[in-house]
Design a protein around this motif. Structure first.
Motif, short mmCIF file in Angstrom:
data_model
loop_
_atom_site.label_atom_id
_atom_site.label_comp_id
_atom_site.label_asym_id
_atom_site.label_seq_id
_atom_site.Cartn_x
_atom_site.Cartn_y
_atom_site.Cartn_z
N THR A 1 79.78 14.41 13.88
CA THR A 1 80.41 14.97 15.07
C THR A 1 81.68 14.20 15.38
O THR A 1 81.83 13.03 15.00
N ASP B 1 82.46 13.78 18.50
CA ASP B 1 82.18 13.17 19.81
C ASP B 1 82.23 11.65 19.68
O ASP B 1 81.80 11.10 18.67
N ARG C 1 74.77 13.57 17.18
CA ARG C 1 74.28 13.57 18.55
C ARG C 1 72.76 13.36 18.52
O ARG C 1 72.08 13.88 17.64
N TYR D 1 73.84 22.08 16.74
CA TYR D 1 73.82 22.29 15.28
C TYR D 1 73.35 23.69 14.92
O TYR D 1 72.78 23.93 13.85
#
Lengths: 268, 211
Positions: free
Chosen positions: A13, A15, A82, A251
């Motif tokens: 990710t 993030d 995540r 996902y």
């Protein structure tokens, strides 16, 4: 440090990851106590060397994996995932690991093997939580459907932030299944078995109405204790933000096809 | 038998100050950013636990007097109000920081999650007690009515302890201890040693003898 060439994985990710400090001081690992800080305080007692994993069940070539074979594997890569806990909080963690499929495909499993079961170490003299009269039954057990286990997102992780796995995070080797609630990602694994029937799983045994076998992250199915619609972002402080929880923890594109035609409310 | 006066010498403000220390410590933790990766949960859990501790302490005062002849009645109002202060802070952290005033989520929680339904009930039961914790209310209601009203605290403490016990995912020792203490303290009221009929006293003392 692990011998990993840090390459960008298409599965990572973008993030921002939580700092190492958050990841290693805020843990659920009931083998070392039920408080979030207990694993960091108590897991130092665990001996992780030597370590091996027995692979068996419905397989024609059962064997024992030495942890060093994985720690030195050229297939190790970084996966920034995540993590969504069933308790409605989330983190972002840069794991180091190897796709579980890479390990499983070396085994000549039989046609009726439909699931893979996993088992955590039982060693109460080093795992203080296993000495408690309250709580879970040991060993901690988990399971995946074979196609979930073979999915490229599913990894066996041996490190965090390029370092060997800290004890409190499930040293020396743990599962990471990023589209499922965190408790599916079983820690300190000593056994893997190919099985025909859906295997028992620890939290499902503890409270069947609260924790299903699948336990896919699903904002549409509330847990009796926590609404799953949103999640607290760990590390965002006192006025930190919550955010809406995404189907399959974001996902969906990768994994939704595994569950085509299934009632995900019934199969929670 | 004369009750010990040793315990009643400190002025009430000392109790209030001691009672607010744990809250000050948490504020210090917030200011220095030392409550760990999930400060909201730390605040929520600690405030809730302090609320239960002070409620139990308040409930222990009468048994202490009856069984051990230790008279701390003078401090009971302070202890009860401190407990309520922690309950309110606990609720504020939940609604403002944890739930970020998302009313749908909060109502959903109260409606669907037994431990929150129970916790919220305990809070509502404590509100009238906090409001009437003053001499004016005792005079206005009369000691007998006031006493009856304040027996609600028994239900509130048991619900509060149940709230804690139900929120953990497995059976854990700490909430079981709190719940056991709550039940024992409430039950102890059935087993007071017999005492002689007392002459009528002013309402303030009278309430403290029977509550």
């Amino acid at each position: 440090a692990l011998n990993v060439a840090i390459k960008d994985s298409p599965y990572s990710t973008k993030d921002p990851a939580n700092p190492f400090e958050d990841i290693t001081t805020y843990n659920n690992f009931y083998e070392f106590g039920t408080g979030k800080g207990d694993p960091a305080a108590n897991a130092g007692a665990l001996t992780t060397e030597p370590w091996s994993i027995k692979v068996g069940g419905l397989v024609n070539n059962p064997s024992t994996i030495d942890i060093n074979d994985i720690l030195n594997s050229p297939e190790l890569e970084e996966r920034i995932y995540r993590l969504r806990c069933v308790e409605a909080w989330s983190m972002v963690i840069p794991w180091v690991g190897i796709p579980l499929a890479n390990v499983l495909k070396k085994y000549d499993y039989q046609g009726d093997a439909k699931y893979v079961s996993f088992e955590t170490l039982v060693r109460p003299e080093e795992m203080i939580g296993q000495r408690s009269a309250f709580g879970l039954d040991w060993p901690y057990v988990e399971g995946l459907r074979l196609d979930e286990a073979m999915h490229p997102l599913t990894i066996l992780a041996v490190g965090v932030y390029g370092k060997q796995m800290p004890n409190q995070n499930g040293a020396p080797i743990r599962l990471v299944v990023p589209w499922k609630y965190g408790f599916k990602s079983i820690k300190s694994i000593v056994g893997i078995n190919f099985v025909a029937q859906q295997p028992p799983t620890t939290w499902n045994l503890q409270a069947p109405s609260e924790y299903g076998f699948y336990s896919n992250v699903n904002p549409g199915v509330d847990h009796p204790r926590w609404s799953q619609k949103s999640e607290k972002i760990i590390g965002s402080g006192i006025f930190g933000s919550r955010r809406q929880t995404e189907q399959f923890n974001g996902y969906k594109e990768e994994v939704a096809s595994l569950y085509e035609g299934m009632d995900l409310v019934k199969n929670y | 038998m004369a009750q010990s006066k040793l315990w009643t010498k400190a002025p009430t403000w000392v109790v209030y100050s001691l009672g607010f220390l744990p809250a000050a410590y948490l504020v210090y933790g917030v200011v220095t950013n030392s409550l760990g990766p999930d400060p909201i949960a730390v605040l929520e859990n600690n405030l809730g636990e302090h609320a239960l501790q002070f409620l139990l302490l308040g409930l222990a005062i009468t048994p202490l007097m009856r069984f051990a002849k230790i008279n701390l009645v003078k401090y009971r109002r302070a202890i009860g109000l401190i407990a309520f202060f922690y309950v309110v802070l606990h609720l504020l952290v939940y609604t403002l920081l944890d739930r970020q005033l998302d009313l749908n989520a909060i109502i959903g929680d109260i409606w669907k999650r037994p431990y929150i339904t129970i916790g919220m009930s305990a809070f509502l039961l404590l509100v009238p007690l906090a409001i009437t914790s003053n001499n004016f209310s005792i005079r206005k209601l009369g000691a007998a009515t006031w006493n009856k009203l304040h027996k609600i605290v028994y239900a509130a403490v048991i619900l509060g302890a149940l709230h804690y016990m139900l929120l953990t995912k497995t059976w854990q020792l700490e909430p079981i201890i709190y719940f056991t203490l709550a039940v024992l303290l409430v039950a102890s009221r059935k087993f007071y040693p017999k005492r002689k009929k007392q002459t009528r006293q002013n309402p303030q003392t009278s309430k403290t003898q029977t509550a």
